[in-house]
Design a protein around this motif. Structure first.
Motif, PDB file in Angstrom:
ATOM      1  N   MET A 103       0.854  -1.172   0.000  1.00 39.50           N
ATOM      2  CA  MET A 103       0.000   0.000   0.000  1.00 39.50           C
ATOM      3  C   MET A 103       0.899   1.234   0.000  1.00 39.50           C
ATOM      4  N   LYS A 104       0.566   2.169  -0.861  1.00 35.96           N
ATOM      5  CA  LYS A 104       1.353   3.393  -0.954  1.00 35.96           C
ATOM      6  C   LYS A 104       1.122   4.277   0.261  1.00 35.96           C
ATOM      7  N   ALA A 105       2.142   5.056   0.595  1.00 36.09           N
ATOM      8  CA  ALA A 105       2.089   5.895   1.788  1.00 36.09           C
ATOM      9  C   ALA A 105       0.926   6.883   1.745  1.00 36.09           C
ATOM     10  N   VAL A 106       0.636   7.431   0.562  1.00 39.27           N
ATOM     11  CA  VAL A 106      -0.462   8.391   0.432  1.00 39.27           C
ATOM     12  C   VAL A 106      -1.788   7.712   0.758  1.00 39.27           C
ATOM     13  N   LYS A 107      -1.978   6.514   0.218  1.00 35.45           N
ATOM     14  CA  LYS A 107      -3.207   5.757   0.462  1.00 35.45           C
ATOM     15  C   LYS A 107      -3.308   5.375   1.937  1.00 35.45           C
ATOM     16  N   LEU A 108      -2.195   4.972   2.523  1.00 33.63           N
ATOM     17  CA  LEU A 108      -2.167   4.601   3.934  1.00 33.63           C
ATOM     18  C   LEU A 108      -2.604   5.781   4.798  1.00 33.63           C
ATOM     19  N   LYS A 109      -2.061   6.943   4.523  1.00 27.04           N
ATOM     20  CA  LYS A 109      -2.412   8.131   5.301  1.00 27.04           C
ATOM     21  C   LYS A 109      -3.893   8.468   5.138  1.00 27.04           C
ATOM     22  N   GLU A 110      -4.393   8.337   3.916  1.00 22.98           N
ATOM     23  CA  GLU A 110      -5.812   8.590   3.649  1.00 22.98           C
ATOM     24  C   GLU A 110      -6.689   7.632   4.453  1.00 22.98           C
ATOM     25  N   TYR A 111      -6.325   6.357   4.439  1.00 24.08           N
ATOM     26  CA  TYR A 111      -7.098   5.360   5.175  1.00 24.08           C
ATOM     27  C   TYR A 111      -7.035   5.607   6.681  1.00 24.08           C
ATOM     28  N   LEU A 112      -5.864   5.918   7.183  1.00 25.19           N
ATOM     29  CA  LEU A 112      -5.732   6.179   8.620  1.00 25.19           C
ATOM     30  C   LEU A 112      -6.572   7.382   9.044  1.00 25.19           C
ATOM     31  N   ASN A 113      -6.612   8.408   8.189  1.00 22.95           N
ATOM     32  CA  ASN A 113      -7.447   9.574   8.493  1.00 22.95           C
ATOM     33  C   ASN A 113      -8.927   9.200   8.503  1.00 22.95           C
ATOM     34  N   GLN A 114      -9.355   8.376   7.549  1.00 26.11           N
ATOM     35  CA  GLN A 114     -10.749   7.929   7.516  1.00 26.11           C
ATOM     36  C   GLN A 114     -11.096   7.146   8.780  1.00 26.11           C
ATOM     37  N   ILE A 115     -10.200   6.263   9.153  1.00 29.89           N
ATOM     38  CA  ILE A 115     -10.431   5.439  10.343  1.00 29.89           C
ATOM     39  C   ILE A 115     -10.459   6.320  11.591  1.00 29.89           C
ATOM     40  N   ALA A 116      -9.527   7.256  11.677  1.00 25.82           N
ATOM     41  CA  ALA A 116      -9.447   8.143  12.846  1.00 25.82           C
ATOM     42  C   ALA A 116     -10.730   8.940  13.021  1.00 25.82           C
ATOM     43  N   ASP A 117     -11.338   9.354  11.908  1.00 28.94           N
ATOM     44  CA  ASP A 117     -12.580  10.124  11.976  1.00 28.94           C
ATOM     45  C   ASP A 117     -13.725   9.309  12.568  1.00 28.94           C
ATOM     46  N   ARG A 118     -13.636   7.976  12.499  1.00 30.07           N
ATOM     47  CA  ARG A 118     -14.712   7.115  12.988  1.00 30.07           C
ATOM     48  C   ARG A 118     -14.433   6.517  14.365  1.00 30.07           C
ATOM     49  N   LEU A 119     -13.317   6.846  14.957  1.00 28.16           N
ATOM     50  CA  LEU A 119     -12.975   6.288  16.268  1.00 28.16           C
ATOM     51  C   LEU A 119     -13.908   6.820  17.344  1.00 28.16           C
ATOM     52  N   THR A 120     -14.206   5.946  18.275  1.00 31.21           N
ATOM     53  CA  THR A 120     -14.991   6.347  19.443  1.00 31.21           C
ATOM     54  C   THR A 120     -14.113   6.137  20.676  1.00 31.21           C
ATOM     55  N   GLU A 121     -14.634   6.486  21.821  1.00 28.58           N
ATOM     56  CA  GLU A 121     -13.880   6.300  23.060  1.00 28.58           C
ATOM     57  C   GLU A 121     -13.620   4.827  23.335  1.00 28.58           C
ATOM     58  N   ASP A 122     -14.468   3.963  22.792  1.00 29.25           N
ATOM     59  CA  ASP A 122     -14.329   2.524  23.012  1.00 29.25           C
ATOM     60  C   ASP A 122     -13.453   1.832  21.971  1.00 29.25           C
ATOM     61  N   SER A 123     -13.014   2.561  20.959  1.00 32.35           N
ATOM     62  CA  SER A 123     -12.192   1.958  19.906  1.00 32.35           C
ATOM     63  C   SER A 123     -10.842   1.520  20.454  1.00 32.35           C
TER      64      SER A 123
END
Length: 63
Positions: free
Chosen positions: A1-21
């Protein structure tokens, strides 16, 4: 996975994190997205089987 795609995915995931994640939740989501990317690349390269091909191959495997 390319670094740009990885960063994009991590940002998407971070936006959906909850306190229980958990970190495991993040890893599972990242793994799923990586698997989807890999599958899409395989389709583009023609590295897929039709349903009929899978059925024929499975007959060989299950002998």
């Amino acid at each position: 996975m390319k670094a740009v795609k990885l960063k994009e995915y991590l940002n998407q995931i971070a936006d959906r994190l909850t306190e229980d994640s958990t970190l495991e939740d993040v890893y599972e989501q990242l793994s799923l997205l990586a698997d989807i990317d890999e599958s899409e690349e395989q389709v583009e390269k023609g590295e897929v089987l039709t349903q009929k091909e899978v059925e024929e191959k499975s007959k060989e495997w299950l002998k």
